[in-house]
Write a protein that holds these residues in place. Structure first.
Motif, short mmCIF file in Angstrom:
data_model
loop_
_atom_site.label_atom_id
_atom_site.label_comp_id
_atom_site.label_asym_id
_atom_site.label_seq_id
_atom_site.Cartn_x
_atom_site.Cartn_y
_atom_site.Cartn_z
N MET A 155 0.85 -1.18 0.00
CA MET A 155 0.00 0.00 0.00
C MET A 155 0.89 1.24 0.00
N THR A 156 0.54 2.21 -0.82
CA THR A 156 1.33 3.44 -0.90
C THR A 156 1.02 4.34 0.29
N ILE A 157 1.90 5.27 0.54
CA ILE A 157 1.68 6.24 1.63
C ILE A 157 0.43 7.06 1.34
N GLN A 158 0.21 7.40 0.07
CA GLN A 158 -0.99 8.16 -0.29
C GLN A 158 -2.26 7.39 0.07
N LYS A 159 -2.30 6.11 -0.28
CA LYS A 159 -3.49 5.31 0.02
C LYS A 159 -3.63 5.08 1.53
N LEU A 160 -2.52 4.93 2.22
CA LEU A 160 -2.55 4.80 3.67
C LEU A 160 -3.14 6.05 4.31
N GLU A 170 -4.36 15.62 -2.04
CA GLU A 170 -4.15 14.19 -2.26
C GLU A 170 -5.37 13.53 -2.92
N VAL A 171 -6.57 13.96 -2.55
CA VAL A 171 -7.77 13.42 -3.20
C VAL A 171 -7.76 13.81 -4.68
N ASN A 172 -7.40 15.05 -4.97
CA ASN A 172 -7.32 15.48 -6.38
C ASN A 172 -6.35 14.60 -7.17
N LYS A 173 -5.17 14.36 -6.60
CA LYS A 173 -4.19 13.52 -7.28
C LYS A 173 -4.70 12.09 -7.44
N TYR A 174 -5.32 11.56 -6.41
CA TYR A 174 -5.81 10.18 -6.44
C TYR A 174 -6.95 10.02 -7.44
N GLU A 175 -7.86 11.00 -7.49
CA GLU A 175 -8.96 10.93 -8.45
C GLU A 175 -8.46 11.04 -9.88
N LYS A 176 -7.44 11.86 -10.08
CA LYS A 176 -6.86 11.96 -11.42
C LYS A 176 -6.21 10.63 -11.82
N LEU A 177 -5.58 9.99 -10.86
CA LEU A 177 -4.92 8.71 -11.10
C LEU A 177 -5.92 7.59 -11.38
N THR A 178 -7.02 7.55 -10.61
CA THR A 178 -7.99 6.46 -10.74
C THR A 178 -9.16 6.80 -11.65
N GLY A 179 -9.42 8.09 -11.87
CA GLY A 179 -10.53 8.50 -12.71
C GLY A 179 -11.89 8.37 -12.06
N GLY A 209 -25.18 18.56 1.67
CA GLY A 209 -25.55 17.74 0.52
C GLY A 209 -25.22 18.43 -0.80
N LYS A 210 -25.42 19.72 -0.86
CA LYS A 210 -25.13 20.47 -2.08
C LYS A 210 -23.65 20.38 -2.42
N ILE A 211 -22.80 20.55 -1.42
CA ILE A 211 -21.36 20.44 -1.65
C ILE A 211 -21.01 19.03 -2.09
N ASP A 212 -21.58 18.03 -1.43
CA ASP A 212 -21.30 16.64 -1.77
C ASP A 212 -21.72 16.32 -3.21
N ARG A 213 -22.84 16.82 -3.65
CA ARG A 213 -23.35 16.52 -4.99
C ARG A 213 -22.68 17.33 -6.09
N GLU A 214 -22.41 18.60 -5.82
CA GLU A 214 -22.02 19.51 -6.89
C GLU A 214 -20.53 19.83 -6.97
N TRP A 215 -19.81 19.74 -5.87
CA TRP A 215 -18.39 20.07 -5.89
C TRP A 215 -17.61 18.81 -6.20
N LYS A 216 -16.71 18.90 -7.13
CA LYS A 216 -15.89 17.76 -7.53
C LYS A 216 -14.50 17.86 -6.92
N GLY A 217 -13.79 16.76 -6.97
CA GLY A 217 -12.41 16.74 -6.52
C GLY A 217 -12.28 16.80 -5.00
#
Length: 163
Positions: free
Chosen positions: A1-6, A58-67, A125-133
């Protein structure tokens, strides 16, 4: 497991087969309590800010990596929300003198945070639904943590009035 995923899975707790968000929140609670007890609320506050900022990137980087956006095993946001709820409840609890106020503040901060994190009313809920990354992943839990802490404080103060 990578440090990022940890980091993103809060030491692997997000990999739980059922209810990873609840498991991550539950794991963050004793960690937050230990920091409060040994290092103080200021240290937990600074850690929460740092983890929130790092989490966004880190979430931005991980989402870019996994799509994929807001994967269920990412629970660092639950840790941040739990710590915020805990700090707010704790700051109310230290002003109270009735028995078991400390235990009740832990229980209420956890339950109220999970309530707002799952229910996601209004802006949460609005942030959860509409904001990405990273912003969307982290900030809905920041608001849920604040709302959970405020609800916990109201309950603790209500009990104080009754007793």
């Amino acid at each position: 497991m990578t440090i990022q995923k940890l980091f993103l899975t809060f030491f692997g707790t997000g990999l739980a087969p059922k209810a990873p968000g609840t498991v991550g929140s539950l794991a963050a609670l004793p960690f937050g309590v230990a920091i409060l007890y040994y290092l103080g609320i200021e240290s937990l506050f600074m850690l929460t800010i740092a983890v929130t900022i790092i989490g966004i990137f880190e979430v931005n980087k991980y989402e870019k990596l996994t799509g994929d956006h807001d994967q269920s095993h990412i629970v660092i946001d639950e840790a941040v929300g739990m710590w915020l709820s805990l700090m707010i409840a704790y700051s109310t609890m230290i002003t109270l003198s009735y028995p078991y106020a400390d235990i009740l503040s832990l229980v209420f901060s956890f339950a109220a945070f999970r309530l707002f994190d799952i229910w996601k009313p209004s802006t949460i809920g609005k942030i959860d639904r509409e904001w990405k990354g990273g912003y969307g992943v982290m900030l809905d839990d920041v608001l849920a943590g604040i709302a959970g802490g405020l609800l916990s404080s109201l309950i603790l103060l209500g009990i104080n009035k009754i007793i």
